[in-house]
Design a protein around this motif. Structure first.
Motif, mmCIF file in Angstrom:
data_model
loop_
_atom_site.group_PDB
_atom_site.id
_atom_site.type_symbol
_atom_site.label_atom_id
_atom_site.label_comp_id
_atom_site.label_asym_id
_atom_site.label_seq_id
_atom_site.Cartn_x
_atom_site.Cartn_y
_atom_site.Cartn_z
ATOM 1 N N LEU A 18 -0.582 -9.660 12.730
ATOM 2 C CA LEU A 18 -1.392 -9.241 11.583
ATOM 3 C C LEU A 18 -1.721 -7.747 11.678
ATOM 4 C CD1 LEU A 18 -2.802 -10.447 9.090
ATOM 5 C CD2 LEU A 18 -4.794 -10.893 10.532
ATOM 6 N N ALA A 19 -2.129 -7.317 12.873
ATOM 7 C CA ALA A 19 -2.474 -5.908 13.070
ATOM 8 C C ALA A 19 -1.256 -5.011 12.846
ATOM 9 C CB ALA A 19 -3.035 -5.691 14.480
ATOM 10 N N GLN A 20 -0.098 -5.462 13.352
ATOM 11 C CA GLN A 20 1.127 -4.670 13.171
ATOM 12 C C GLN A 20 1.454 -4.538 11.679
ATOM 13 O OE1 GLN A 20 2.830 -2.939 15.707
ATOM 14 N NE2 GLN A 20 3.518 -2.006 13.795
ATOM 15 N N ARG A 80 0.767 1.457 -8.693
ATOM 16 C CA ARG A 80 1.083 0.019 -8.705
ATOM 17 C C ARG A 80 1.581 -0.439 -7.339
ATOM 18 N NH1 ARG A 80 2.717 1.269 -13.946
ATOM 19 N NH2 ARG A 80 4.876 1.557 -13.326
ATOM 20 N N LYS A 81 2.303 0.451 -6.633
ATOM 21 C CA LYS A 81 2.757 0.114 -5.273
ATOM 22 C C LYS A 81 1.563 -0.106 -4.353
ATOM 23 C CE LYS A 81 7.294 2.298 -4.705
ATOM 24 N NZ LYS A 81 7.991 3.336 -3.903
ATOM 25 N N ILE A 82 0.560 0.747 -4.468
ATOM 26 C CA ILE A 82 -0.650 0.612 -3.648
ATOM 27 C C ILE A 82 -1.339 -0.718 -3.941
ATOM 28 C CG2 ILE A 82 -3.029 1.470 -3.380
ATOM 29 C CD1 ILE A 82 -1.976 4.268 -3.348
ATOM 30 N N ASP A 83 -1.345 -1.078 -5.193
ATOM 31 C CA ASP A 83 -1.979 -2.323 -5.623
ATOM 32 C C ASP A 83 -1.361 -3.539 -4.917
ATOM 33 O OD1 ASP A 83 -4.017 -3.306 -7.235
ATOM 34 O OD2 ASP A 83 -2.583 -4.027 -8.720
ATOM 35 N N LYS A 84 -0.083 -3.429 -4.586
ATOM 36 C CA LYS A 84 0.625 -4.559 -3.959
ATOM 37 C C LYS A 84 0.463 -4.593 -2.445
ATOM 38 C CE LYS A 84 4.121 -5.029 -7.540
ATOM 39 N NZ LYS A 84 5.188 -4.148 -8.030
ATOM 40 N N LEU A 85 -0.019 -3.490 -1.856
ATOM 41 C CA LEU A 85 -0.172 -3.451 -0.395
ATOM 42 C C LEU A 85 -1.334 -4.336 0.055
ATOM 43 C CD1 LEU A 85 0.315 0.263 0.722
ATOM 44 C CD2 LEU A 85 1.822 -1.667 1.166
ATOM 45 N N GLY A 86 -1.166 -4.942 1.211
ATOM 46 C CA GLY A 86 -2.231 -5.773 1.767
ATOM 47 C C GLY A 86 -3.218 -4.955 2.582
ATOM 48 N N ASN A 129 1.467 -1.275 6.758
ATOM 49 C CA ASN A 129 0.927 -1.034 5.406
ATOM 50 C C ASN A 129 0.240 0.327 5.323
ATOM 51 O OD1 ASN A 129 1.788 -3.431 4.328
ATOM 52 N ND2 ASN A 129 -0.166 -4.493 4.622
ATOM 53 N N MET A 130 -0.452 0.679 6.394
ATOM 54 C CA MET A 130 -1.144 1.961 6.445
ATOM 55 C C MET A 130 -0.145 3.108 6.307
ATOM 56 S SD MET A 130 -4.205 3.233 6.830
ATOM 57 C CE MET A 130 -4.789 4.908 6.989
ATOM 58 N N ARG A 131 0.988 2.995 7.014
ATOM 59 C CA ARG A 131 2.025 4.039 6.934
ATOM 60 C C ARG A 131 2.567 4.133 5.514
ATOM 61 N NH1 ARG A 131 4.040 2.490 12.412
ATOM 62 N NH2 ARG A 131 2.627 3.633 13.745
ATOM 63 N N LYS A 132 2.804 2.969 4.890
ATOM 64 C CA LYS A 132 3.288 2.960 3.500
ATOM 65 C C LYS A 132 2.261 3.606 2.581
ATOM 66 C CE LYS A 132 5.979 -1.248 4.117
ATOM 67 N NZ LYS A 132 5.842 -2.710 4.016
ATOM 68 N N MET A 133 0.986 3.247 2.814
ATOM 69 C CA MET A 133 -0.107 3.803 2.013
ATOM 70 C C MET A 133 -0.154 5.327 2.144
ATOM 71 S SD MET A 133 -2.998 2.885 0.223
ATOM 72 C CE MET A 133 -3.868 1.437 0.786
ATOM 73 N N GLU A 134 -0.046 5.815 3.365
ATOM 74 C CA GLU A 134 -0.077 7.268 3.598
ATOM 75 C C GLU A 134 1.103 7.959 2.924
ATOM 76 O OE1 GLU A 134 -2.577 7.626 7.770
ATOM 77 O OE2 GLU A 134 -0.419 7.205 7.855
ATOM 78 N N ASP A 135 2.265 7.307 2.981
ATOM 79 C CA ASP A 135 3.464 7.861 2.349
ATOM 80 C C ASP A 135 3.270 7.939 0.827
ATOM 81 O OD1 ASP A 135 6.254 8.675 2.317
ATOM 82 O OD2 ASP A 135 6.599 6.745 1.348
ATOM 83 N N ILE A 136 2.718 6.878 0.254
ATOM 84 C CA ILE A 136 2.465 6.845 -1.192
ATOM 85 C C ILE A 136 1.423 7.902 -1.575
ATOM 86 C CG2 ILE A 136 1.525 5.448 -3.091
ATOM 87 C CD1 ILE A 136 2.739 2.973 -1.579
ATOM 88 N N LEU A 137 0.355 8.001 -0.781
ATOM 89 C CA LEU A 137 -0.691 8.989 -1.061
ATOM 90 C C LEU A 137 -0.136 10.406 -1.032
ATOM 91 C CD1 LEU A 137 -3.870 7.698 0.834
ATOM 92 C CD2 LEU A 137 -3.469 7.765 -1.623
#
Ligand SMILES: [Zn+2]
Length: 118
Positions: free
Chosen positions: A76-78, A16-22, A83-91
């Motif tokens: 936007l890029a930052q 669900r956290k991933i679902d909220k990431l942009g 978000n990518m770091r959060k995604m990697e952490d969640i993964l």
């Protein structure tokens, strides 16, 4: 709650956290000053030079891609990089939970009372 339920609950909470990431992207954004090399230009006396320019660099197939962004694009890029770091952490957490799930599966989930700290 059984070990199986606990692992599933944690796993689906992460999904669900991933679902909220942009949007996501890799690389880094830096503010850079540049000298044009023209000896008559004011930048030849200025320590910094022209700029700042927002330089976005990222690796694609081991090649470094560089782009100059507007300040809005840089924000936007930052955000995408964060978000990518959060995604990697969640993964990573999802992978760890999956390993626990597989390893616990050998035993009977319902009678396993030893809860490992995650
Ligand atoms: Zn110059």
């Amino acid at each position: 709650m059984s070990k199986k339920d606990e692992l599933e609950r944690k796993y689906f909470a992460l999904k669900r956290k991933i679902d909220k990431l942009g949007f996501i992207c890799t690389g880094s954004v830096m503010k850079v000053f540049k000298k044009c090399g023209n000896p008559g230009c004011r930048c030849s006396k200025d320590k910094k030079g022209h700029g700042p320019y927002n330089i976005w660099t990222r690796k694609v197939n081991s090649k470094t891609i560089t782009r100059t962004l507007t300040s809005e694009q840089a924000k936007l890029a930052q955000n995408c990089i964060d978000n990518m770091r959060k995604m990697e952490d969640i993964l990573q957490q999802m992978k760890d939970l999956s390993v626990q799930y597989i390893e616990s599966y050998k035993k009977d989930f319902s009678v396993d009372k030893n809860r490992e700290k995650v």
